[in-house]
Design an enzyme around this catalytic site. Sequence first.
Site, PDB file in Angstrom:
ATOM      1  N   ASP A 351       0.574   6.002  -5.628  1.00 53.40           N
ATOM      2  CA  ASP A 351       0.332   4.660  -6.156  1.00 53.40           C
ATOM      3  C   ASP A 351      -1.129   4.347  -5.832  1.00 53.40           C
ATOM      4  O   ASP A 351      -1.783   5.038  -5.033  1.00 53.40           O
ATOM      5  CB  ASP A 351       1.299   3.631  -5.543  1.00 53.40           C
TER       6      ASP A 351
HETATM    7  C1  BGC Z   1       1.321  -0.621  -8.751  1.00 48.30           C
HETATM    8  C2  BGC Z   1       1.751   0.508  -9.656  1.00 48.30           C
HETATM    9  C3  BGC Z   1       0.793   0.648 -10.793  1.00 48.30           C
HETATM   10  C4  BGC Z   1      -0.601   0.848 -10.255  1.00 48.30           C
HETATM   11  C5  BGC Z   1      -1.646   1.015 -11.332  1.00 48.30           C
HETATM   12  C6  BGC Z   1      -0.135  -0.505  -8.350  1.00 48.30           C
HETATM   13  O1  BGC Z   1      -0.553  -1.665  -7.723  1.00 48.30           O
HETATM   14  O2  BGC Z   1       2.140  -0.670  -7.618  1.00 48.30           O
HETATM   15  O3  BGC Z   1       3.048   0.282 -10.120  1.00 48.30           O
HETATM   16  O4  BGC Z   1       1.190   1.704 -11.620  1.00 48.30           O
HETATM   17  O5  BGC Z   1      -0.958  -0.265  -9.467  1.00 48.30           O
HETATM   18  O6  BGC Z   1      -1.906  -0.182 -11.947  1.00 48.30           O
END
Ligand code: BGC
Length: 957
Positions: A351
């Site tokens: 993530d």
């Molecule tokens: C989120 C993810 C997301 C990523 C990219 C993170 O803050 O938890 O679900 O895919 O950001 O935007």
Amino acid sequence: MARDQSKQGLLRDTKRLSEDSIGHDSDSDIEATDYLDRDATKSPNHAPKNRHQWWFIRFLGRRSRCCIGVLAAIITLWIILSAGGAFVYKKYQEEPPYGQSPPWYPSPKGGIAKSWAASYEKAAKMVSKMTLAEKVNVTTGTGWEMGLAVGTNGPAVNVGFPQLQLQDGPLGIRFADKITAFPAGITVGATWNRQLMYARGKAHAIEAREKGINVVLGPCVGPLGRMPAGGRNWEGFGSDPYLQGVAGAETVKGIQSENVMATIKHFVANEQEHFRQPGEWGLPHAISSNIDDRTLHELYAWPFGDAVKAGVASVMCSYNMVNNSYACGNSKLLNGILKDELGFQGFVMSDWLAQRSGVGTALAGLDMTMPGDGLRWANGESLWGPELSRAVLNGSVPVDRLNDMVTRIVAAWYQLGQDDETKFPRQPPNFSSWTDDRMGVLAPGSPSPQDQVVINQFVDVQANHSVIVREVAAEGTVLLKNEGLLPITRGGLEKLKMKRGLVERATGKRLTGKFKVGVFGEDAGPGNGPNHCKDRACNQGTLASGWGSGAVEFPYLVSPIEALRKQFDSSKVELSEYLTNTPSITGKDNTVLDDLELCIVFANADAGEGFVKWEDVSGDRPNLNLQSGGDDLIVNVASKCGSGTGDVIVVIHAVGPVLMEKWVELPNVKAVLLANLPGQESGNALADVLFGDTNPSGHLPFTIGKSLADYGPGGQVLYLPNGLVPQQDFSEGLYIDYRYFDKHDIAPRFEFGFGLCYTTFSFNNLQVTSQKAKSALPESRPSPAAEPPSYPTTIPPKSEALFPANFRALEKYIYPYLSSADGIETAGGYPYPDGYDTAQPPSGAGGDEGGNPDLWANYVSLTVDVKNDGGVAGAVVPQLYLEYPAKEGVDFPVRVLRGFDKVYLNPGETRTVTFSLTRRDLSYWDVVEQNWVMVTEGQYKFGVGLSSRDLPLTATW
Ligand code: BGC
């Protein structure tokens, strides 16, 4: 006009906090590994002592350079916040616990499954020609805002491997124009319709491909919904692993049928937003979700297993720790469970900033770091990139681990056919995530001067996807109460003539003319437009999506009032609109309200990702109440509508369960619809159900309790940190949502699986057919159907990692190159985690993509005849729940969902529905055997019906 990305703004603040609190530079890789990646048996002595003091001193030191007043305020706030248990802190003051997540090394190589063998062969040919820098480039993001998508890795140009473009998210193409705003996962879950789950995924992927996206960052099956107030539950499909698993897998298949890679996220146990990430909440560390092995298998990892079995290309590891080891550096989770036991053949990506160490995460099984920046946002300092090149050259990351990382990524690209330009055009994104302007730079995150190029081509990819949106939204609307009122007619009067008499008697007035309908609530109207707040992070106007990275820019949003205005027959119906939650309806003289014969009241509850907050909703909801005075509005309208005798329909849009106790039993609240989060076709879909064009067939994907406390201690969000590494013990084990209500015999308001319709269905003739004999353990693990590629393991020459001559590097952009290789020695004595040298035995539950194939074999089938006994056609959702036979020493939930289908029946029509149960469906995870075990003594009991508490037919096996 440049988009002011709230995420970016916030995250820049976060970055500062993070820097203060963590105090690691990305080049202090070993320290980061030692300190942050606390795998199992490592001695506590490896970590600095009294880290809270050290952190606090850094905090003070830094702040003394700025404003003392601000500092004092922060400290006071901190003390107040922690006062509830300030000194709950005591418990974890010295050291957070160690040794809770066992070591699992070395990382299993991809390439063992027949289903991926051809792709691995092609990948091996390509990877064997890559230089060290090219390999590293493929594993590492180029940095936040260093490409047009939210995530972009580096290409391997000389061998023809492109940059991959990664974009959120589960609801559609984030930050893009002319796309579809699909209904949220929770609405999809509420349809209980496999075809629609697949169709939504497929339509999403068509849009992704046509926008130039290789990898969709969805679907989301974690959080599972342990806590009903959890901020991101709505991105997933409901609080049951079986339902999540089916919906996740169907979505993956839908997405990947269009040659787009799906990402199943977030692995695992990111159940709440509070403290999900270091820094974001002013803490040096993320929360640790502490889960026992059985619960992990049977609940939280279960839906990921379905996604792997469905062939998912990528898994995103989560921000939180699991058993006090960061999920993206947790070798037991990534190497052990995901890659060995579940046989995952694709790649694990972090993530965004969930990677907390360099070498440690590589060894623990991470394959791609996103967005590339390391411990802090947008500073161009990666934990991999040049540091991974260095780590390979000095021998701390074995060459074959790097080869495996890259091979997994390249194999996934081949597996999805993205090498075939007739299926997947090689085009960079034709939109920018960061601006709506036509011209701009390709890497806006870099201050270096760059050429202006066309970055937004405004390509319309919506096709007719609104049809799917409307179907999902209508089928995902759950009719919770209906006392003969719905469906209503467009002319209003026909069905409701009797009502007029009642209202006349109550008001003593003679009502003439048109049928009088009032529509109430801000949630019925457009508010300030659907995209009023960045990332959808505020609750205004009608609610059709939660907020955060899972949300998109609505191309349009049909509000309920817009649809009702169009659809009520204005020659027969007089519509009064009160699109506010505080209408002036209290005065005695309010004759308009007195005369109303039907009132439709809208209310809602919103939540989202924790990087943005709205009022008292810090990602997670503070409670399960309707927001913005919704409860009062409903009670108020119900008491005034037709002087208290008018019929009331309540429509709720919500991110999850809401409490309905204040109004659900009011005598004139005749109908309640839970429309979940419907996406752009909200009003139209609602009208389809209200007027009976669609017979409602949605069922609850969670339990609606009578109070938040009814969900039990495990159902409560941890709102105050209870330590520097907040500890959240999942001590309720298997008992979340309906399993908790059933175990403790708590009456819910509406049970899991519940949903009414405009007809009646009956179930008959439940038959059980044994397909295979019961046996405790699955067949033995098969030997691998294919051999992972093998490459030379010699450390490549240092020259492969050096900046090419005359290379014009963009500032902060993450490259794989080093400026100098001086001083890089093959180290020896690198402090690998304890247990690193003990190879783990392969899991008996593993052996192929999705795990041991026998776990997926069908052991028992059931058939049931379902009949539509009513006068209208409609879809029914037969559900099958299983009760395990008693077994000494093993505790089982009262019942668990193990099958569902959706069938459309004309009046009088009967169809036979078949449920096929696999070995995994019939097993529990035995922590001693470390395998799925079927109970061979006694009888399994099956219940079939319309909800978890309405199971008229039973049978045994
Ligand atoms: C989120 C993810 C997301 C990523 C990219 C993170 O803050 O938890 O679900 O895919 O950001 O935007």
